[in-house]
Design a protein around this motif. Structure first.
Motif, PDB file in Angstrom:
ATOM      1  N   ALA A 135      11.664  -5.406 -46.133  1.00  0.00           N
ATOM      2  CA  ALA A 135      11.655  -5.295 -44.586  1.00  0.00           C
ATOM      3  C   ALA A 135      12.293  -6.943 -44.122  1.00  0.00           C
ATOM      4  N   CYS A 136      13.268  -7.132 -43.361  1.00  0.00           N
ATOM      5  CA  CYS A 136      14.223  -8.188 -43.252  1.00  0.00           C
ATOM      6  C   CYS A 136      14.081  -8.100 -41.959  1.00  0.00           C
ATOM      7  N   HIS A 137      14.800  -8.955 -41.811  1.00  0.00           N
ATOM      8  CA  HIS A 137      15.771  -9.121 -39.661  1.00  0.00           C
ATOM      9  C   HIS A 137      17.132  -8.100 -39.498  1.00  0.00           C
ATOM     10  N   ALA A 138      16.989  -7.752 -41.186  1.00  0.00           N
ATOM     11  CA  ALA A 138      18.208  -6.922 -40.452  1.00  0.00           C
ATOM     12  C   ALA A 138      17.491  -5.080 -39.780  1.00  0.00           C
ATOM     13  N   CYS A 139      16.574  -5.279 -40.395  1.00  0.00           N
ATOM     14  CA  CYS A 139      16.225  -3.550 -40.495  1.00  0.00           C
ATOM     15  C   CYS A 139      14.502  -3.068 -39.887  1.00  0.00           C
ATOM     16  N   ALA A 140      13.378  -4.419 -40.041  1.00  0.00           N
ATOM     17  CA  ALA A 140      12.079  -4.144 -40.191  1.00  0.00           C
ATOM     18  C   ALA A 140      11.918  -5.341 -39.351  1.00  0.00           C
ATOM     19  N   LEU A 141      11.645  -6.478 -38.871  1.00  0.00           N
ATOM     20  CA  LEU A 141      11.189  -7.647 -37.943  1.00  0.00           C
ATOM     21  C   LEU A 141      11.754  -7.296 -36.734  1.00  0.00           C
ATOM     22  N   VAL A 142      10.523  -7.834 -36.086  1.00  0.00           N
ATOM     23  CA  VAL A 142      10.734  -8.393 -34.996  1.00  0.00           C
ATOM     24  C   VAL A 142      10.247  -9.511 -34.092  1.00  0.00           C
ATOM     25  N   PRO A 143      10.965  -9.415 -33.064  1.00  0.00           N
ATOM     26  CA  PRO A 143      10.117 -10.468 -32.272  1.00  0.00           C
ATOM     27  C   PRO A 143       8.850 -11.208 -32.119  1.00  0.00           C
ATOM     28  N   ASP A 144       8.585 -11.625 -32.598  1.00  0.00           N
ATOM     29  CA  ASP A 144       6.671 -11.940 -32.722  1.00  0.00           C
ATOM     30  C   ASP A 144       6.016 -11.926 -31.880  1.00  0.00           C
TER      31      ASP A 144
ATOM     32  N   CYS B 129      19.155  -0.558 -45.046  1.00  0.00           N
ATOM     33  CA  CYS B 129      19.671  -1.409 -43.796  1.00  0.00           C
ATOM     34  C   CYS B 129      20.915  -1.987 -43.941  1.00  0.00           C
ATOM     35  N   SER B 130      20.989  -3.083 -43.756  1.00  0.00           N
ATOM     36  CA  SER B 130      22.835  -3.857 -43.799  1.00  0.00           C
ATOM     37  C   SER B 130      23.076  -4.220 -45.117  1.00  0.00           C
ATOM     38  N   LEU B 131      21.484  -5.232 -45.643  1.00  0.00           N
ATOM     39  CA  LEU B 131      21.407  -5.329 -46.432  1.00  0.00           C
ATOM     40  C   LEU B 131      20.487  -4.869 -47.303  1.00  0.00           C
ATOM     41  N   ASP B 132      20.644  -3.422 -47.566  1.00  0.00           N
ATOM     42  CA  ASP B 132      21.000  -2.914 -49.111  1.00  0.00           C
ATOM     43  C   ASP B 132      22.140  -2.902 -49.371  1.00  0.00           C
ATOM     44  N   PRO B 133      21.750  -2.963 -51.211  1.00  0.00           N
ATOM     45  CA  PRO B 133      20.415  -2.841 -51.561  1.00  0.00           C
ATOM     46  C   PRO B 133      19.528  -3.706 -52.192  1.00  0.00           C
ATOM     47  N   VAL B 134      20.199  -5.056 -51.900  1.00  0.00           N
ATOM     48  CA  VAL B 134      19.328  -6.467 -52.122  1.00  0.00           C
ATOM     49  C   VAL B 134      17.965  -5.976 -51.409  1.00  0.00           C
ATOM     50  N   CYS B 135      17.761  -5.804 -49.991  1.00  0.00           N
ATOM     51  CA  CYS B 135      16.567  -5.371 -49.162  1.00  0.00           C
ATOM     52  C   CYS B 135      15.902  -4.808 -50.100  1.00  0.00           C
TER      53      CYS B 135
END
Length: 618
Positions: free
Chosen positions: A574-583, A553-559
């Motif tokens: 899991a965050c908006h940069a890797c695994a979240l999708v529109p509701d 994920c582009s926010l690793d290692p934090v994510c």
């Protein structure tokens, strides 16, 4: 305002979601409108959905399902509307001057201007009136205009000017209230007559009874008063639609829409009139009318009426309510010859998939990942029924861990029908090797990680469908489905918001499957972009790309190291940069997501899916 109707187009698929009964939406003339309940809809002009008995039983619905009314705009004939529209009303009823900030109640009633013209302020003569964007809701689903005078003077006028001995009384015909900004930017309501002021953001007040704007729906004898909370109309708590979906599967999906059987179901009222006719002359006239309507001969109609099979509904099928996903899984995994025109058509590519894997050479990593997939199915056509069951609202007094009550579409829960739409589309379905997944999920560290999320879920206010159990298997399947949706967005060209997931997860029944599909109400059919990706060579690239995306994920290692994120901390890596999708694409509120259940965590001793496969192959 000049008494003239105006119309705002709304997509058919929105009428069971954010533009459904009770919602507040903005129309093409920039007015905020409330969609009125189904008692004011023209149900006689609405079409009933047929061949949906299995879906209704699974969803525990006994009412008829009717398509929302459809109107068409004809520009060639004096801009006329053909068909039936859904009624709305202006809400909120208060407007505010953009210069002097004074409030006016329904000023459009005293202004002879066109609907799309602006209303000038009668106080300062310079400003333009705009609707306020504040409403009041209760945790019982109620909705009211904000009682501005009541809130402003709630402290019994103790802030009044001392020289004013008279108690300030409400008068909606006289402008004496204004909205100003107070300290720290908080909004304040102020009375110009007596000087009273009060903060109104998130303010509470009591009313005896349940209201939907100006209509008192019911009076509660048990409760001393219903708590209403002031909030903005776009606050997520102000409106939450409640809808459910189900696939239409065989045998109901196999019905021929051109057959006399199906036509009889669509014209059930006419058929019942024929059966109930007591006089022979009346019966003959009805039969003649039916033959013209159904485009059949008299002999064909009589034979159909005498044949119990033609009028028997699929409600005779033995169905276990609540086992919807189990029935869908069986239909998706069972090869069948489908009739032409069926609403559910699958092509099983499992044999082609197995042969393709065996022929892979020089790519051991790809072979290892590919062997995780057990079955591969292209869903060339599917029909989804989406039912609008009602809506909910919330207030500050909602009890912890107590579900928010749902208001039915007719407000009083007396109607014998519910609004529903049918969606047509296509998808990809695949299953994972159940034995390998059982070996993977037996890891104690995985179970402990899932147990943490489960405990948080039990302590939260979030309510999810019964099948959403935060087990290692479900979290892994749900996360993988989300990453696949994100991959499909770039590979197939579909916006992620137009895709849907369906998770089939039950260790006891051996269910470990994912269906990713697109379905829309506006066109009957599909573009073919998704089912093309079900070809073994293209699906392998898609599946492998998803596994690799789970690794980083582009926010690793934090994510990847987060102890919790998302609502109630029900997600981890899991965050908006890797695994979240529109509701709209997620069936489970974008929770129960964690990439570690796919990629593993070597520092914590958690194995990845590929690690388990390598050990099995070795």
């Amino acid at each position: 305002m000049i008494n003239k109707k105006w119309f705002t187009p709304v997509r058919f698929s929105h009428l069971t979601s954010h533009a459904a009964v009770g919602s507040i939406l903005r129309d093409q003339n920039d007015w905020l409108m409330r969609v009125k309940d189904t008692r004011s809809w023209s149900a006689n002009n609405m079409l009933q959905l047929h061949a949906v008995e299995r879906a209704k039983q699974h969803l525990r619905i006994h009412q008829k399902l009717l398509l929302p009314p459809l109107a068409e705009f004809d520009e060639s004939v004096n801009l006329r509307i053909h068909g039936t529209t859904i009624p709305t009303e202006r809400f909120p009823s208060w407007m505010k001057c953009n210069q002097c900030n004074q409030l006016f109640y329904e000023p459009w009633r005293a202004n002879e201007i066109a609907i799309d013209e602006q209303i000038n302020c009668q106080a300062c003569k310079e400003g333009i009136l705009e609707q306020v964007t504040w409403c009041a809701t209760s945790s019982f689903g109620d909705l009211l205009n904000v009682p501005w005078h009541k809130i402003c003077h709630r402290n019994n006028n103790k802030n009044n000017n001392r020289n004013n001995k008279k108690r300030c009384t409400p008068n909606i015909r006289e402008s004496r209230l204004k909205i100003v900004s107070g300290k720290q930017g908080r909004k304040i309501i102020e009375c110009l007559k007596c000087g009273s002021t009060a903060n109104f953001e998130q303010a509470d007040f009591k009313e005896h009874g349940h209201f939907q704007v100006k209509e008192k729906v019911r009076v509660s004898q048990e409760e001393k008063g219903i708590t209403y909370t002031v909030m903005e109309v776009n606050d997520p708590r102000a409106y939450s639609p409640v809808n459910e979906r189900a696939l239409v599967i065989p045998p109901e999906s196999n019905i021929d829409r051109n057959s006399l059987k199906y036509k009889l179901e669509l014209n059930s009222q006419l058929i019942n009139e024929i059966k109930g006719a007591t006089r022979e002359l009346q019966r003959k006239r009805l039969i003649k009318r039916a033959t013209n309507t159904l485009k059949c001969t008299k002999d064909e109609l009589i034979a159909a009426l005498n044949d119990e099979a033609t009028t028997a509904d699929s409600s005779n099928i033995e169905i276990i309510a609540g086992d919807m996903l189990g029935d869908e899984y069986l239909a998706l995994t069972t090869p069948e010859d489908f009739p032409e025109g069926a609403d559910f058509i699958t092509r099983h590519l499992t044999d082609d998939w197995a042969k393709f894997i065996d022929d892979l050479k020089g790519a051991p990593e790809l072979q290892t990942a590919a062997r995780l997939v057990n079955q591969l199915v292209a869903v060339d056509r599917l029909r989804v029924i989406e039912v609008f069951k009602g809506f909910s609202r919330a207030a500050s007094d909602i009890e912890e861990h107590k579900p928010v009550p749902v208001v039915p579409p007719d407000l009083v829960n007396e109607a014998d029908w519910l609004p529903a739409i049918e969606l047509f589309g296509e998808g990809i379905f695949f299953t994972l090797d159940d034995e390998k997944i059982k070996e993977w999920e037996s890891n104690q560290l995985l179970r402990q990680r899932a147990s943490t999320i489960e405990q948080r879920y039990q302590n939260s206010d979030i309510i999810l469908p019964d099948e959403a159990i935060p087990s290692p298997r479900f979290i892994m399947l749900h996360t993988l489905a989300h990453i696949l949706i994100r991959e499909l967005e770039s590979t197939a060209g579909y916006p992620a918001a137009s895709l849907q997931e369906r998770i089939y997860c039950s260790p006891a029944d051996g269910m470990t499957g994912i269906l990713i599909y697109t379905a829309v109400a506006d066109v009957a059919g599909s573009l073919g972009g998704i089912i093309e990706l079900a070809r073994p060579d293209r699906f392998l690239r898609l599946f492998d790309a998803a596994l690799r995306q789970a690794d980083w994920c582009s926010l690793d290692p934090v994510c990847g190291e987060m102890e919790g994120q998302g609502p109630a901390w029900l997600n981890r890596a899991a965050c908006h940069a890797c695994a979240l999708v529109p509701d709209t694409a997620c069936s489970y509120n974008n929770v129960f997501l964690d990439r570690v259940f796919i990629k593993g965590n070597s520092a914590s001793g958690i194995p990845s899916l590929i690690d388990v496969l390598r050990r099995a192959d070795g």
